[in-house]
Enzyme design. Structure first.
Site, mmCIF file in Angstrom:
data_model
loop_
_atom_site.group_PDB
_atom_site.id
_atom_site.type_symbol
_atom_site.label_atom_id
_atom_site.label_comp_id
_atom_site.label_asym_id
_atom_site.label_seq_id
_atom_site.Cartn_x
_atom_site.Cartn_y
_atom_site.Cartn_z
ATOM 1 N N ASP A 131 5.722 0.408 -3.422
ATOM 2 C CA ASP A 131 7.003 0.182 -2.741
ATOM 3 C C ASP A 131 7.987 -0.510 -3.677
ATOM 4 O O ASP A 131 9.185 -0.218 -3.673
ATOM 5 C CB ASP A 131 6.802 -0.689 -1.487
ATOM 6 C CG ASP A 131 6.450 0.142 -0.254
ATOM 7 O OD1 ASP A 131 5.797 1.185 -0.418
ATOM 8 O OD2 ASP A 131 6.820 -0.258 0.870
ATOM 9 N N ASP A 141 -0.482 -0.516 -2.755
ATOM 10 C CA ASP A 141 0.429 -0.351 -1.628
ATOM 11 C C ASP A 141 1.726 -1.115 -1.885
ATOM 12 O O ASP A 141 2.837 -0.594 -1.731
ATOM 13 C CB ASP A 141 -0.271 -0.880 -0.358
ATOM 14 C CG ASP A 141 0.367 -0.377 0.917
ATOM 15 O OD1 ASP A 141 1.293 0.452 0.836
ATOM 16 O OD2 ASP A 141 -0.062 -0.810 2.002
ATOM 17 N N TYR A 189 -8.622 -2.848 2.702
ATOM 18 C CA TYR A 189 -8.236 -1.922 3.776
ATOM 19 C C TYR A 189 -9.424 -1.292 4.498
ATOM 20 O O TYR A 189 -9.289 -0.252 5.138
ATOM 21 C CB TYR A 189 -7.336 -0.806 3.205
ATOM 22 C CG TYR A 189 -5.923 -1.260 2.916
ATOM 23 C CD1 TYR A 189 -5.682 -2.394 2.161
ATOM 24 C CD2 TYR A 189 -4.828 -0.560 3.404
ATOM 25 C CE1 TYR A 189 -4.399 -2.823 1.886
ATOM 26 C CE2 TYR A 189 -3.529 -0.984 3.134
ATOM 27 C CZ TYR A 189 -3.327 -2.113 2.373
ATOM 28 O OH TYR A 189 -2.043 -2.532 2.103
#
Ligand code: NAD
Length: 347
Positions: free
Chosen positions: A241, A237, A127
């Site tokens: 979820d 990430d 990222y």
């Protein structure tokens, strides 16, 4: 705010899409609770762009620099184009290296008894925005390249944060999630640093490790083996979820971005453009983020009252539509009516 309540300056970003609705609901509950926060409202994301501003305006950055504390609704970043994610820029601006995402069963569903905290490294890995095109067979954009960069210092910092947090909260185990069998250098560094530091915690904490794809499978087939997960940015990430899905969905998972310069609390979910403006978004994740923010400033009694009120409301069957499919007799409420139900349960 009741008399005698502490007053703590904090930045508020209502956010894009469903942001203003879920923030409105959360502020109503915080007001009823007698929260200590004195808000400095700022803007960002698509809302800022529509006002002709940078998606991360200087005034917003200055406010967080001053308050060192923010509650943030989701911010959208237009896909493609030249805009870098506002969320990533905020993390970088305030060195928010730890992203903490706890998922706990409140309403029994397909899985019961889930209680997993994902601690995600928030600044490095895939990222960093270090990407470029490479020419392949005359095509100047024949390959899209993204650099995955994990540093020893970054790995040490997030792993120590996760281990210390686990000890502080009395958790039993931390699982280090990686892909060192394939991404041998970048992911291998993260794993080796973590297992080296784990030796310092012997007798206080059980530490094991797992490859990310196996983790994805085990989370579905045997979630009870997990307690705290610490991992790199991209894996964290995705897995957070997935863990959200185990407890009923994105509408239930709070998030804290903790750094050396500030702390920013927000839901894990995004702007949900498909349901924006319809007064039907679930504000629970942002309300739980506000509870975490209360804990962060030492207001544990208020944080607990808020969490208990949310649990009581959800368990009594009063829920927003996204949770209607979970078992039990359900009264589907709008965002604003759900906030009223939580307020009624504050006691
Ligand atoms: P999303 O989380 O916004 O939505 C995914 C699905 O979950 C949608 O069907 C949505 O309706 C549902 N959902 C999400 N939150 C909900 C809630 N509170 N109540 C009920 N249903 C909810 O993910 P997306 O569609 O991939 O992203 C939309 C935008 O949000 C993108 O611009 C993305 O960049 C941004 N985003 C921002 C953040 C952030 O600010 N931290 C995080 C993720 C995505």
């Amino acid at each position: 705010m009741t008399e005698g309540t502490k007053r703590i300056p904090a930045t508020l970003i209502k956010g894009d899409g469903i942001g203003p609705e879920i923030t409105g609901a959360t502020l109503a509950v915080l007001d009823a609770l007698g929260s200590p926060f004195v808000w400095d409202e700022q803007t960002g994301g698509e809302t800022a762009i529509a006002l002709g501003l940078d998606p991360l305006p200087d005034a917003t950055l200055e406010s967080i620099r001053r308050t060192k504390l923010a509650l943030k609704g989701p911010l959208g970043t237009p896909s493609g184009g030249s805009y870098r994610s506002v969320n990533v820029r905020l993390r970088e601006a305030f060195n928010l290296f730890a992203n903490v995402r706890p998922a706990r069963t409140i309403v029994p569903g397909r899985y019961d008894g889930i209680d997993i905290i994902v601690v995600r490294e928030n600044l490095e890995g895939a990222y960093t925005g270090d990407e470029h095109w490479e020419e392949v067979e005359g095509d100047p954009k024949g390959a899209g390249v993204a650099i995955v960069r994990n540093t020893r210092k970054g790995a040490e910092r997030i792993v120590r944060y996760a281990f210390d947090m686990a000890v502080r909260l009395g958790r039993r185990k931390v699982t280090v999630v990686h892909k060192s069998n394939i991404i041998k250098i970048a992911s291998g560094l993260f794993l080796s640093v973590a297992m080296e530091i784990a030796k310092e915690y012997e007798g206080r904490l059980e530490v094991d490790s797992m490859i990310v794809d196996a983790t994805a499978e085990r989370l579905v087939t045997k979630p009870e083996i997990f307690d705290v997960i610490v991992t790199t940015n991209l894996f964290g990430d995705i897995l957070s979820d997935q863990v959200a899905g185990l407890v009923g969905g994105l509408g239930l998972i709070p998030g804290g971005n903790i750094g050396t310069e500030a702390a920013i609390f927000e839901a894990v979910h995004g702007t949900a453009p498909d349901i924006a403006g319809q007064n039907k978004a679930n504000p629970t994740a942002l309300m739980l983020s506000a509870a975490t923010m209360l804990d962060h400033v030492g207001e544990h009694e208020k944080a607990t009252r808020l969490r208990n009120a949310i649990e009581k409301t959800l368990q009594s069957g009063q829920r927003t539509g996204d949770l209607a499919r979970l078992p039990g007799t359900v009264t589907v409420l709008s965002t604003s009516d759900y906030a009223k139900a939580v307020i009624a349960n504050l006691g």
